[in-house]
Enzyme design. Structure first.
Site, PDB file in Angstrom:
ATOM      1  N   SER A  81       0.781  -1.068   0.009  1.00 18.20           N
ATOM      2  CA  SER A  81      -0.049  -0.114   0.077  1.00 18.20           C
ATOM      3  C   SER A  81       0.818   1.220  -0.079  1.00 18.20           C
ATOM      4  O   SER A  81       1.748   1.600  -0.705  1.00 18.20           O
ATOM      5  CB  SER A  81      -0.791  -0.162   1.211  1.00 18.20           C
ATOM      6  OG  SER A  81      -2.016   0.863   1.015  1.00 18.20           O
ATOM      7  N   ASP A 134     -10.129  -4.308  -4.905  1.00 19.96           N
ATOM      8  CA  ASP A 134      -9.584  -3.265  -4.176  1.00 19.96           C
ATOM      9  C   ASP A 134     -10.124  -1.966  -4.258  1.00 19.96           C
ATOM     10  O   ASP A 134     -10.530  -1.393  -5.128  1.00 19.96           O
ATOM     11  CB  ASP A 134      -8.196  -3.084  -4.307  1.00 19.96           C
ATOM     12  CG  ASP A 134      -7.482  -2.695  -3.146  1.00 19.96           C
ATOM     13  OD1 ASP A 134      -7.892  -1.703  -2.358  1.00 19.96           O
ATOM     14  OD2 ASP A 134      -6.145  -2.666  -3.192  1.00 19.96           O
ATOM     15  N   HIS A 182      -8.060  -5.514  -0.762  1.00 22.39           N
ATOM     16  CA  HIS A 182      -6.891  -4.879  -0.578  1.00 22.39           C
ATOM     17  C   HIS A 182      -5.822  -5.523   0.298  1.00 22.39           C
ATOM     18  O   HIS A 182      -4.529  -5.673  -0.129  1.00 22.39           O
ATOM     19  CB  HIS A 182      -7.116  -3.356   0.368  1.00 22.39           C
ATOM     20  CG  HIS A 182      -5.891  -2.471   0.310  1.00 22.39           C
ATOM     21  ND1 HIS A 182      -5.152  -2.189  -0.660  1.00 22.39           N
ATOM     22  CD2 HIS A 182      -5.113  -2.025   1.598  1.00 22.39           C
ATOM     23  CE1 HIS A 182      -4.065  -1.307  -0.213  1.00 22.39           C
ATOM     24  NE2 HIS A 182      -3.980  -1.350   1.111  1.00 22.39           N
TER      25      HIS A 182
END
Length: 335
Positions: free
Chosen positions: A145, A266, A296
């Protein structure tokens, strides 16, 4: 035993109460490791909480993997599951809690200068790779991320030969138009952040709910004792917008070999942005895998069979790059 009506004591580890210690958990999974602190060598002398995970002695690692966690997260909870997997697969892994995260210095989740955070991590990574026992080992970046964005920033700020490659897991390499605040809100946030940068007032959805598919794993993620659960701070949001805007303009400068993995469902980071990275990057060696229906949290929050699939793809890619790196070093030695 808790009295009637009392809540049970929180688990000390994400895996529960057994094994009772981290070292026992590592050993049970074919790895070893330890926590420590690293003090940055610059004038500020900030302290980062760090961890190492290695193959069990006397095995020599195939390579070093330098890992970066995402926003609000840390390296001591579920993040460890991937590091332990890689360690038992032959890789020595190292990570640090970002400033303002986990057990590192700073106000919780306050990252007013991502370049400074990059410099702190790079100082730690270079100190690790300079150790005598690591001489000659290929070095990889690994980011989840926001950590994926940080890995790309590290790459863009260092010589290309410093890294053998990068694994980018659902990277935040640009704020998607789907979730980016509409104009003129970014300009307003930037103005207000000058006067109240630490104010935790930016509204956001529950990231665990949006990231973690399996309900039982949402419970585990929420039990993390050092996870930041508050609203994002103004200064952090403005800095993420600035840094990801920089990345968006510089995707064509990315030359590092990379694997990017992303879930098609996601809602936290946009798989289309990963596709844009793949298309724009100048890297001659690049791979993208989009997993249908995954969210995610690819490496913890998914069904176990999905996690095994993603882990397997990452491991296969790393092993391939290690083989190429070894062959290249052998050719150079022969010449």
């Amino acid at each position: 035993m808790p009295a009637d009506g009392d809540a049970p004591a929180p688990a000390v580890h994400f895996w529960g109460d057994h094994p009772a210690t981290e070292s026992d958990y590592y050993a049970a999974h074919g790895a070893e490791g330890e926590p420590s602190y690293f003090t940055t060598p610059d004038e500020g002398a900030r302290r980062l909480f760090t961890r190492a995970w290695r193959p069990r002695a006397p095995a020599r690692p195939k390579a070093l993997v330098f890992m970066v966690h995402g926003y609000g997260n840390d390296i001591s909870w579920t993040f460890q599951s991937t590091a332990v997997f890689l360690a038992r697969s032959g890789f020595a892994c190292f990570a640090a809690d970002l400033p303002g995260h986990g057990r590192s210095h700073g106000l919780r989740a306050f990252v007013p200068d991502l370049d400074a955070a990059v410099a702190d991590l790079l100082a730690f990574f270079r100190a690790v790779r300079a150790r005598e026992e690591h001489a000659g080992l290929p070095c990889f970046l690994f980011g989840e991320s926001m950590g994926g964005a940080i890995c790309l920033l590290i790459h863009l700020r260092t010589p290309p030969e410093e890294w053998a490659g990068a694994v980018l897991v659902a990277p935040m390499c640009r704020i998607s138009d789907r979730i980016r605040p509409p104009w003129p809100l970014p300009e307003i946030l930037t103005f207000v952040a000058r006067f109240a940068p630490t104010a935790a007032i930016v509204p956001t959805a529950d990231l665990i709910e949006k990231s973690v598919k399996v309900p039982a794993k949402r419970v585990i993620a929420a039990r993390n004792p050092v996870r930041y659960n508050g609203r994002p701070r103004l200064g952090t949001v403005v800095e993420l917008l600035r840094a990801t805007d920089e990345l968006a303009k510089r995707l064509g400068e990315v030359t590092i070999p990379f694997l990017v993995v992303h879930g098609s469902a996601d809602e936290v980071t946009d798989p289309e942005v990963s596709r844009a990275l793949y298309e724009a990057a100048a890297s001659k060696d690049k791979t993208i895998k989009i997993y249908d229906g995954m969210l995610h949290s690819l490496l913890f929050g998914e069904l176990d069979e999905n996690i095994e699939r993603v882990r397997g793809d990452i491991l296969a890619w790393l092993n391939e790059k290690c083989t190429l790196s070894t062959s290249l070093q052998r050719d150079i030695t022969v010449e």
